[in-house]
Design an enzyme around this catalytic site. Structure first.
Site, PDB file in Angstrom:
ATOM      1  N   SER A 193      25.384  45.138  45.006  1.00 49.84           N
ATOM      2  CA  SER A 193      26.113  45.695  43.869  1.00 49.84           C
ATOM      3  C   SER A 193      25.822  44.942  42.576  1.00 49.84           C
ATOM      4  O   SER A 193      26.054  45.467  41.484  1.00 49.84           O
ATOM      5  CB  SER A 193      27.619  45.693  44.144  1.00 49.84           C
ATOM      6  OG  SER A 193      28.135  44.373  44.156  1.00 49.84           O
ATOM      7  N   ALA A 226      35.422  40.911  45.399  1.00 47.79           N
ATOM      8  CA  ALA A 226      34.767  40.481  46.636  1.00 47.79           C
ATOM      9  C   ALA A 226      33.621  41.439  47.020  1.00 47.79           C
ATOM     10  O   ALA A 226      33.752  42.654  46.849  1.00 47.79           O
ATOM     11  CB  ALA A 226      35.793  40.416  47.767  1.00 47.79           C
ATOM     12  N   PRO A 227      32.501  40.873  47.487  1.00 52.04           N
ATOM     13  CA  PRO A 227      32.206  39.455  47.753  1.00 52.04           C
ATOM     14  C   PRO A 227      31.691  38.666  46.554  1.00 52.04           C
ATOM     15  O   PRO A 227      31.321  37.506  46.682  1.00 52.04           O
ATOM     16  CB  PRO A 227      31.131  39.542  48.836  1.00 52.04           C
ATOM     17  CG  PRO A 227      30.378  40.787  48.490  1.00 52.04           C
ATOM     18  CD  PRO A 227      31.408  41.756  48.000  1.00 52.04           C
ATOM     19  N   ASP A 265      45.989  41.950  43.866  1.00 52.18           N
ATOM     20  CA  ASP A 265      45.532  43.332  43.820  1.00 52.18           C
ATOM     21  C   ASP A 265      44.918  43.603  42.447  1.00 52.18           C
ATOM     22  O   ASP A 265      45.619  43.561  41.422  1.00 52.18           O
ATOM     23  CB  ASP A 265      46.722  44.268  44.069  1.00 52.18           C
ATOM     24  CG  ASP A 265      46.335  45.739  44.082  1.00 52.18           C
ATOM     25  OD1 ASP A 265      45.181  46.064  43.735  1.00 52.18           O
ATOM     26  OD2 ASP A 265      47.190  46.568  44.437  1.00 52.18           O
ATOM     27  N   ASP A 281      34.625  47.644  39.945  1.00 51.31           N
ATOM     28  CA  ASP A 281      33.850  48.496  40.854  1.00 51.31           C
ATOM     29  C   ASP A 281      34.675  48.782  42.107  1.00 51.31           C
ATOM     30  O   ASP A 281      34.167  48.738  43.225  1.00 51.31           O
ATOM     31  CB  ASP A 281      32.522  47.812  41.220  1.00 51.31           C
ATOM     32  CG  ASP A 281      31.575  48.742  41.971  1.00 51.31           C
ATOM     33  OD1 ASP A 281      31.683  49.969  41.810  1.00 51.31           O
ATOM     34  OD2 ASP A 281      30.731  48.234  42.744  1.00 51.31           O
ATOM     35  N   LYS A 310      33.984  56.640  41.153  1.00 44.99           N
ATOM     36  CA  LYS A 310      33.452  57.223  42.383  1.00 44.99           C
ATOM     37  C   LYS A 310      33.730  58.735  42.359  1.00 44.99           C
ATOM     38  O   LYS A 310      34.887  59.154  42.258  1.00 44.99           O
ATOM     39  CB  LYS A 310      34.108  56.595  43.611  1.00 44.99           C
ATOM     40  CG  LYS A 310      34.230  55.066  43.561  1.00 44.99           C
ATOM     41  CD  LYS A 310      32.888  54.361  43.519  1.00 44.99           C
ATOM     42  CE  LYS A 310      33.077  52.841  43.500  1.00 44.99           C
ATOM     43  NZ  LYS A 310      31.818  52.100  43.446  1.00 44.99           N
TER      44      LYS A 310
END
Length: 358
Positions: A193, A226-227, A265, A281, A310
């Site tokens: 990513s 993450a990651p 969050d 993302d 998305k």
């Protein structure tokens, strides 16, 4: 018949066709799209013959689903495969550019759409380019050395006997073959990513904007980090990053300095002070993401942002339009939006939001 040739991700031809049709109509240009699903390109033809005006009305930077935007010059079908060069020279010398004399091009790109059907043409494209380049120069149609200030000649191979000739305006088209910047995944990148954010900064910002807006010492938040792929890109640019995710980051990203991992969050977290950048993302419904991103600007939590939306499997251009409208309406600020389906995106688009005039 004249018009535009645009490349796109295979499978997104209907979205690009819908976008071109809607935006051309809004700008007062009649036309229609010609394409096939999976082909990797769309031709948008205008019966009025004003390809130059149509191109000005649809600047490349404003298009979401087009990797490349070119002005069509000629469609050469059923050419003799023993001599592909003569038809190209004849078309250009006949004055295929809006009925005027063909210009001396600054560069030649022989390419093919990014599709399963067209990829086997890569070898032919290289060979044709090597043979066509000196022939164009001898005919006075190509500069002796590449000149980035002049229009580029694009030869798009659809088949061994089918070529499209098109013109690329260096100020209004992608500079890369097939419209794709070639990026390599760095061995230290925590995930693939990272390429998405690197491509976003490369394609959605120009050189001057990158120098002004991505300076060492600036602050940023990476939501859903993450990651750590996007955090790593920001870290390499010298930014101080708050990485927000309940999941773990790669240890070498934390060890690299300038990163604070907040196990919260990312969709609910807000910064204690305004930041230069916010990137996001996260996998979430696109309208919900658009609304949350707008909150960041409305509340003054960031100055500029890059975020992904998305998309659903159907009506993706409609969803894109709705999401960008939601963001613009709810942000409540004069912002410049640049949205693009990047090469490293899949079923998504990437949006850059910066203050108007930056």
């Amino acid at each position: 018949m004249s018009g535009l040739l645009c490349y796109c991700r295979g499978g997104f031809e209907p979205e690009l066709a819908a976008e071109l049709g809607e935006r051309a109509a809004a700008a007062g240009h009649a036309g229609y799209a010609v394409t096939e699903r999976g082909s990797g390109f769309v031709r948008f033809l205008t019966p009025a013959g004003d390809a130059a005006g149509l191109s000005r009305a649809l600047p490349w930077r404003s298009l979401v689903f087009a990797r490349q935007k070119l002005r069509l010059l000629a469609d050469l079908d059923a050419v003799d495969t023993r001599d592909r060069i003569a038809p190209v020279l004849a078309a250009l010398q006949a004055g295929a550019v809006d009925g005027t004399l063909a210009p001396r091009f600054g560069a030649l790109l022989v390419e093919h759409p990014d599709s399963d059907e067209a990829r086997p043409l890569a070898g032919l494209a290289r060979a044709l380019g090597n043979a066509l380049r000196p022939a164009l120069r001898k005919a006075g149609l190509l500069a002796a050395k590449d000149d980035p200030r002049r229009p580029r000649l694009h030869v798009c191979l659809l088949a061994g006997d089918h070529l499209l000739l098109a013109l690329g305006d260096p100020a209004d088209s992608a500079p890369w073959p097939m419209g794709v910047p070639r990026l390599r995944l760095h061995p230290d990148a925590p995930s693939r990513s990272a390429l998405k954010l690197e491509e976003a900064f490369l394609t959605l910002l120009d050189d001057g904007e990158r120098a002004r807006l991505l300076r060492p010492g600036m602050t940023a938040a990476d939501l859903g980090a993450a990651p750590g792929g996007w955090t790593w890109v920001l870290q390499r640019a010298g930014l101080q990053v708050s990485s927000v995710d309940n999941g773990p980051l790669r240890q070498h990203v934390l060890d690299g300095g300038g990163v604070e991992h907040l196990r919260e969050d990312g969709f609910r977290w807000q910064p204690p002070r305004p930041l230069d950048w916010m990137v996001c993302d996260m996998v979430e419904q696109p309208r919900r993401v658009a609304s949350r991103m707008a909150t960041w600007f409305r509340e003054g939590w960031c100055r500029q942002a890059v975020f992904n939306l998305k998309l659903p499997m159907k009506k993706r251009w409609l969803e894109t339009s709705l999401c960008l409208d939601i963001f613009g309406r709810e942000a409540g600020l004069p912002l410049e939006l640049r949205a693009r389906q990047l090469y490293h995106d899949r079923e998504e688009i990437t949006v850059l939001a910066i203050p108007t005039g930056r």
